[in-house]
Structures are given as structure tokens and as C-alpha cells.
Design a protein around this motif. Structure first.
Motif, PDB file in Angstrom:
ATOM      1  N   MET A 279     -75.200-131.376  81.630  1.00  0.00           N
ATOM      2  CA  MET A 279     -75.977-130.035  80.294  1.00  0.00           C
ATOM      3  C   MET A 279     -74.345-130.211  79.308  1.00  0.00           C
ATOM      4  N   ALA A 280     -74.157-129.581  79.844  1.00  0.00           N
ATOM      5  CA  ALA A 280     -72.199-129.655  78.771  1.00  0.00           C
ATOM      6  C   ALA A 280     -71.695-130.550  78.542  1.00  0.00           C
ATOM      7  N   GLU A 281     -72.117-131.927  79.631  1.00  0.00           N
ATOM      8  CA  GLU A 281     -71.739-132.691  78.840  1.00  0.00           C
ATOM      9  C   GLU A 281     -72.044-133.466  77.856  1.00  0.00           C
ATOM     10  N   ASN A 282     -73.868-133.350  77.662  1.00  0.00           N
ATOM     11  CA  ASN A 282     -75.101-133.709  76.497  1.00  0.00           C
ATOM     12  C   ASN A 282     -74.871-132.980  75.516  1.00  0.00           C
ATOM     13  N   THR A 283     -74.445-131.837  75.870  1.00  0.00           N
ATOM     14  CA  THR A 283     -74.895-130.718  74.818  1.00  0.00           C
ATOM     15  C   THR A 283     -72.741-130.889  73.815  1.00  0.00           C
ATOM     16  N   ARG A 284     -72.162-131.607  74.501  1.00  0.00           N
ATOM     17  CA  ARG A 284     -70.747-130.962  74.229  1.00  0.00           C
ATOM     18  C   ARG A 284     -70.337-132.117  72.608  1.00  0.00           C
ATOM     19  N   PRO A 285     -71.135-133.319  72.678  1.00  0.00           N
ATOM     20  CA  PRO A 285     -70.685-134.306  71.488  1.00  0.00           C
ATOM     21  C   PRO A 285     -71.361-133.831  70.619  1.00  0.00           C
ATOM     22  N   GLN A 286     -72.294-133.042  70.874  1.00  0.00           N
ATOM     23  CA  GLN A 286     -73.717-132.281  69.540  1.00  0.00           C
ATOM     24  C   GLN A 286     -73.043-131.567  69.165  1.00  0.00           C
ATOM     25  N   ALA A 287     -72.409-130.473  70.120  1.00  0.00           N
ATOM     26  CA  ALA A 287     -71.699-129.406  69.031  1.00  0.00           C
ATOM     27  C   ALA A 287     -71.197-129.705  67.822  1.00  0.00           C
ATOM     28  N   ALA A 288     -70.377-130.939  68.448  1.00  0.00           N
ATOM     29  CA  ALA A 288     -68.645-131.070  67.454  1.00  0.00           C
ATOM     30  C   ALA A 288     -69.649-131.631  66.417  1.00  0.00           C
ATOM     31  N   MET A 289     -70.698-132.987  66.820  1.00  0.00           N
ATOM     32  CA  MET A 289     -71.552-132.916  65.209  1.00  0.00           C
ATOM     33  C   MET A 289     -71.789-132.271  63.947  1.00  0.00           C
ATOM     34  N   GLY A 290     -72.243-131.262  65.107  1.00  0.00           N
ATOM     35  CA  GLY A 290     -73.167-129.367  64.397  1.00  0.00           C
ATOM     36  C   GLY A 290     -71.960-129.722  63.630  1.00  0.00           C
ATOM     37  N   SER A 291     -70.846-129.479  64.124  1.00  0.00           N
ATOM     38  CA  SER A 291     -69.572-128.242  63.205  1.00  0.00           C
ATOM     39  C   SER A 291     -69.664-129.120  62.058  1.00  0.00           C
ATOM     40  N   ALA A 292     -69.694-130.982  62.542  1.00  0.00           N
ATOM     41  CA  ALA A 292     -68.846-131.800  60.693  1.00  0.00           C
ATOM     42  C   ALA A 292     -70.262-131.880  59.710  1.00  0.00           C
ATOM     43  N   GLN A 293     -71.365-131.399  60.183  1.00  0.00           N
ATOM     44  CA  GLN A 293     -72.541-131.589  59.619  1.00  0.00           C
ATOM     45  C   GLN A 293     -73.327-130.107  59.057  1.00  0.00           C
ATOM     46  N   ILE A 294     -72.673-129.211  59.269  1.00  0.00           N
ATOM     47  CA  ILE A 294     -72.727-128.381  58.683  1.00  0.00           C
ATOM     48  C   ILE A 294     -72.511-128.323  56.789  1.00  0.00           C
ATOM     49  N   GLY A 295     -74.099-127.792  56.734  1.00  0.00           N
ATOM     50  CA  GLY A 295     -74.904-127.690  55.471  1.00  0.00           C
ATOM     51  C   GLY A 295     -75.393-128.997  54.604  1.00  0.00           C
ATOM     52  N   GLN A 296     -75.036-129.768  55.855  1.00  0.00           N
ATOM     53  CA  GLN A 296     -75.587-131.937  54.960  1.00  0.00           C
ATOM     54  C   GLN A 296     -77.144-131.900  56.288  1.00  0.00           C
ATOM     55  N   HIS A 297     -76.982-132.784  55.473  1.00  0.00           N
ATOM     56  CA  HIS A 297     -78.656-133.130  55.633  1.00  0.00           C
ATOM     57  C   HIS A 297     -78.531-134.487  56.189  1.00  0.00           C
ATOM     58  N   ILE A 322     -83.662-120.359  58.329  1.00  0.00           N
ATOM     59  CA  ILE A 322     -82.267-120.501  59.029  1.00  0.00           C
ATOM     60  C   ILE A 322     -81.033-119.771  58.626  1.00  0.00           C
ATOM     61  N   PRO A 323     -80.157-118.723  59.129  1.00  0.00           N
ATOM     62  CA  PRO A 323     -78.803-118.476  57.968  1.00  0.00           C
ATOM     63  C   PRO A 323     -77.740-119.585  57.393  1.00  0.00           C
ATOM     64  N   PRO A 324     -77.151-119.374  56.942  1.00  0.00           N
ATOM     65  CA  PRO A 324     -76.533-119.886  56.826  1.00  0.00           C
ATOM     66  C   PRO A 324     -74.990-120.632  57.694  1.00  0.00           C
ATOM     67  N   SER A 325     -74.588-119.555  58.317  1.00  0.00           N
ATOM     68  CA  SER A 325     -73.518-119.221  59.253  1.00  0.00           C
ATOM     69  C   SER A 325     -73.918-120.082  60.169  1.00  0.00           C
ATOM     70  N   VAL A 326     -75.358-120.741  60.629  1.00  0.00           N
ATOM     71  CA  VAL A 326     -75.892-121.629  62.273  1.00  0.00           C
ATOM     72  C   VAL A 326     -75.586-122.767  61.839  1.00  0.00           C
ATOM     73  N   ARG A 327     -75.391-123.581  63.329  1.00  0.00           N
ATOM     74  CA  ARG A 327     -74.916-124.720  62.664  1.00  0.00           C
ATOM     75  C   ARG A 327     -76.411-125.744  63.941  1.00  0.00           C
ATOM     76  N   VAL A 328     -76.386-126.812  63.421  1.00  0.00           N
ATOM     77  CA  VAL A 328     -77.190-127.408  64.116  1.00  0.00           C
ATOM     78  C   VAL A 328     -76.982-127.287  65.857  1.00  0.00           C
ATOM     79  N   SER A 329     -75.628-127.260  66.106  1.00  0.00           N
ATOM     80  CA  SER A 329     -75.405-127.253  67.828  1.00  0.00           C
ATOM     81  C   SER A 329     -76.058-126.442  68.157  1.00  0.00           C
ATOM     82  N   GLU A 330     -76.298-125.262  67.344  1.00  0.00           N
ATOM     83  CA  GLU A 330     -76.901-124.141  68.171  1.00  0.00           C
ATOM     84  C   GLU A 330     -78.835-123.886  67.898  1.00  0.00           C
ATOM     85  N   LEU A 331     -79.058-124.800  67.143  1.00  0.00           N
ATOM     86  CA  LEU A 331     -80.353-124.562  67.154  1.00  0.00           C
ATOM     87  C   LEU A 331     -81.182-125.828  67.614  1.00  0.00           C
ATOM     88  N   LYS A 332     -80.011-127.100  68.305  1.00  0.00           N
ATOM     89  CA  LYS A 332     -80.038-127.513  69.771  1.00  0.00           C
ATOM     90  C   LYS A 332     -80.375-127.258  70.839  1.00  0.00           C
TER      91      LYS A 332
END
Length: 401
Positions: A279-297, A322-332
Motif C-alpha cells: 500500500m505504501a508503494e502504491n501511494t508514494r508516487p501519487q503523494a509526490a504528484m499531489g505535492s507538485a500539482q497542488i492548486g492545479q487542474h 476542500i481547504p487550500p492546504s489539502v493536497r490531492v494525495s490526501e484526498l486519494k
């Protein structure tokens, strides 16, 4: 009690409940609403028993009191309002949150306060208190079907009072020494075998009846928080705020494995440690993507779900607030945790929203139910079917502008 409820040796909790309910009805002690079976029973003399709370130091010192919404506790709610204390009442069956704060109108008369203490008043004069409402409860008042002089309590069998207390512990709203009071008729005070109690059962410190005030001096520990391995997916679905508490506790590193998940892990071929690593391996790359994509579409198909191709008419779920501070990785992460992973996630962080595509309406409605009450970044998310649905293959969503 002489001539009162008689319990056979080895009686179960269910036996105790039935005996008390039957006795209240047969002896003419039961009061509205009737019949009292399957309820926290109201009884003749309940108001008199409630008035005794004014004589307790724990009541007079308390500033914030949690009182259950049951009819026999109406007199305690009124006493709290008359004493200008903060009154918190759990939402019925915890369907829409944990507490409602009763707020009487300015200059409320005695009659208005009486209405505020009723079920009607709880609906008309209350505001919800969320997980971040910083409740600090000084006194807890619960209803009971039966209670012993040792402080051992039996409720109506649905576990809501026990769960409410455990949730308050998890929120930091009660402390280990926060006193618990119950209001019952004298006939409801019976001998309860200690082996009937479980570690999630709430005990009481004071028992108020129409004729007695009993200080139990109970030494049995109260619940220390939510016992997640006894919580089922069904309960999680019925109590939306439980999902948010679970998500919050998981983020602090607590073990929040559910009852159903324990069964799954026991029957799985892969060790639990390896499953968690996967599960950690599955979520790690998505968390990184969420950090890069915050606020974007951007739109991303989820590799853990079936592909959209050939799925027919998809159904879209809107997630707002959704609060501005939340990243897509948290939602996922939350979507996976609540078993609501979509076919596709359309993240629109700048607009504080996201859209989730599911294979059909039934799956989407199930996701809405699962995510109801979810809180991220301090906000309770708005989750509902998107107003304008679309055919598969279209990426842009025009609903909820």
C-alpha cells in the motif's frame, strides 16, 4: 429491589433489557413514548429524578454538559439551560455529526427554555459542533435500561452511548475523571453480573432515581477511546463522523484496523506487513504528484480501478469545500481508506473541489454514502452526485461552477 425486576441466574444483557421493559409496562410505571421496549425507557417520576441533579456538586461546578436526547433526560437538559450552562446533545444515532449545541434565543422565557429541552427544541434551537469545535465536557448524562449500584450500565443494545463517549475521548472532549450520571427509575437498579461487561461498555459514577441518589464509586475503567477492531464497515457507514475520526487517528499513527479487516487479514495469504508495504508503494508516487500539482487542474485515471473504456455511462461525484492546504494525495488516501476509489479523479484544487468518476450510478451513490461526513484539513467536505452528468470520454465538467 423487593418485588421489582427479578433476574434469573446467568441472565444475558438481552434478558435484563426485556425484564426491565416488561416490568415498567406491566407495573404502570412506563411513560410516553410507549411502549418503552427498544428505547431508553421514560418513566413516571423522571422529572423528579432529573431535578436531583441540581444537588450534585459535579453539576453545579460544570460549565459544559453533554446530555443524551432521550425523553427521560428532558429535566436535566432543562436544568442545564436554566443554570445557563453550555448544553451539548448528541445528534440522533450520530447520523449528522456528534453534537448539537442548544442555543436558546436571547431573552428566552421559562416556556421557551422548556421547549429547548425537548426533542422539538433540539431541532429548532441548535447548531452543530464539528470535530474542531473544541468541546470540553465537564459532565456526561446518559440514559440507561438497567444499571447496578456498582455503576455497571446496560443500554438499549445499539451501543450509541458507549460510542459517543469513546468518540469524545478521541476528540479530547472528556478526561479520565469526567463524571458520568444516569437517570433511571428505582426498579431499573438491578444486580448486573460483571462478566456481562465488555471493555467498550460505559460505566456511571452517579445514579439518580425518584427516591435516591447513588454514588457508585465505580473503579472499572471507562473506555479509553474508540476500539477500532470492534467497529464494522456497517457501523462506519451509519456514523459518518466516525470516518473522519478514523482518518484523523490513522494520520497520528494509531492502529485503526476494523473488525471486517481483521477477518480479511486472517484469511489472506499475504502477511499484513507485506500488504502495508505494498500500500505504501502504491501511494508514494501519487503523494509526490499531489505535492507538485497542488492548486492545479489535472485529470488522472486510477491504476487500482478498472479502465474507463467499455464502462458505459459513468456517474460523477462532486467533492467541494476542500481547504487550500489539502493536497490531492490526501484526498486519494481517504478515498482508498473509505473504499471509494473512483475510475478517474478530476482535481480542481484552485476551485477547492474535485470530481470523481464511477462506473455507474449505484457505485457513485455508494461512494457518496461512504464519504459523507469526511473531514480534511479542518473542513467537512461537501460530497454529492454532480448536478450535470456526462457521457464517457468527456474530460471537462461544467457542473458546480
Amino acid at each position: 429491589m423487593e418485588g421489582g425486576v427479578r433476574l434469573r441466574a446467568g441472565a444475558s444483557k438481552g434478558d435484563v433489557r426485556e425484564k426491565v421493559w416488561d416490568y415498567l409496562e406491566a407495573s404502570g410505571l412506563a411513560d410516553f413514548p410507549r411502549p418503552v421496549h427498544r428505547r431508553i425507557p421514560n418513566f413516571k417520576g423522571s422529572h423528579q429524578a432529573c431535578c436531583s441533579i441540581k444537588e450534585l456538586d459535579v453539576f453545579n461546578r460544570a460549565r459544559e454538559i453533554k446530555v443524551d436526547p432521550d425523553k427521560p433526560l428532558e429535566g436535566v437538559r432543562l436544568a442545564a439551560l436554566q443554570a445557563r450552562k453550555t448544553l451539548l446533545v448528541p445528534t440522533p444515532r450520530l447520523r449528522t455529526g456528534l453534537f448539537n449545541k442548544i442555543v436558546p434565543p436571547s431573552g428566552a422565557t421559562k416556556e421557551i427554555l422548556r421547549i429547548c429541552a425537548t426533542s422539538q427544541g433540539i431541532k429548532e434551537y441548535s447548531v452543530p459542533v464539528g470535530l474542531d469545535g473544541k468541546a470540553r465536557v465537564d459532565l456526561v448524562v446518559v440514559g440507561s435500561v438497567a444499571v447496578s449500584e456498582k455503576g455497571w450500565r446496560i443500554g438499549k443494545g445499539e451501543g450509541y452511548a458507549d460510542m459517543e463517549y469513546a468518540m469524545m475521548v478521541s476528540m479530547g472532549a472528556v478526561q479520565e475523571d469526567t463524571p458520568v450520571v444516569t437517570i433511571v427509575h428505582d426498579c431499573q437498579v438491578v444486580d448486573i453480573a460483571e462478566e456481562l461487561l465488555d471493555d467498550h461498555d460505559l460505566t456511571v459514577d452517579y445514579i439518580l432515581t425518584p427516591t435516591r441518589t447513588i454514588k457508585t464509586n465505580c473503579k472499572r475503567p471507562k473506555p479509553q477511546g474508540i476500539i477500532w477492531h470492534k467497529v464494522s464497515y456497517e457501523m462506519l457507514g451509519k456514523i459518518p463522523i466516525l470516518k473522519s475520526l478514523r482518518h484523523r487517528e490513522k494520520q497520528t499513527g494509531k492502529d485503526v484496523t476494523l473488525l471486517d479487516e481483521h477477518s480479511d487479514l486472517a484469511s489472506a495469504n499475504t502477511p499484513a506487513v507485506l500488504n502495508e508495504k505494498a500500500m505504501a508503494e502504491n501511494t508514494r508516487p501519487q503523494a509526490a504528484m499531489g505535492s507538485a500539482q497542488i492548486g492545479q487542474h489535472y485529470v488522472e485515471s486510477d491504476s487500482l480501478s478498472p479502465r474507463l473504456e467499455g464502462s458505459g455511462m459513468i456517474t460523477t461525484v462532486y467533492v467541494g469545500n476542500i481547504p487550500p492546504s489539502v493536497r490531492v494525495s490526501e484526498l486519494k488516501c481517504a478515498l482508498r481508506e473509505f473504499h471509494a476509489t473512483p475510475l478517474r479523479l478530476n482535481w480542481q484544487g484552485a476551485q477547492h473541489r474535485a470530481f470523481l468518476d464511477y462506473k455507474d450510478k449505484a457505485t457513485a451513490e455508494s461512494a457518496v454514502s461512504s464519504l459523507k461526513g469526511l473531514s480534511l484539513g479542518g473542513n467537512t467536505l461537501r460530497v454529492e452526485l454532480a448536478k450535470n452528468q456526462r457521457n464517457k470520454g468527456q474530460v471537462e465538467i461544467n457542473s458546480h461552477k
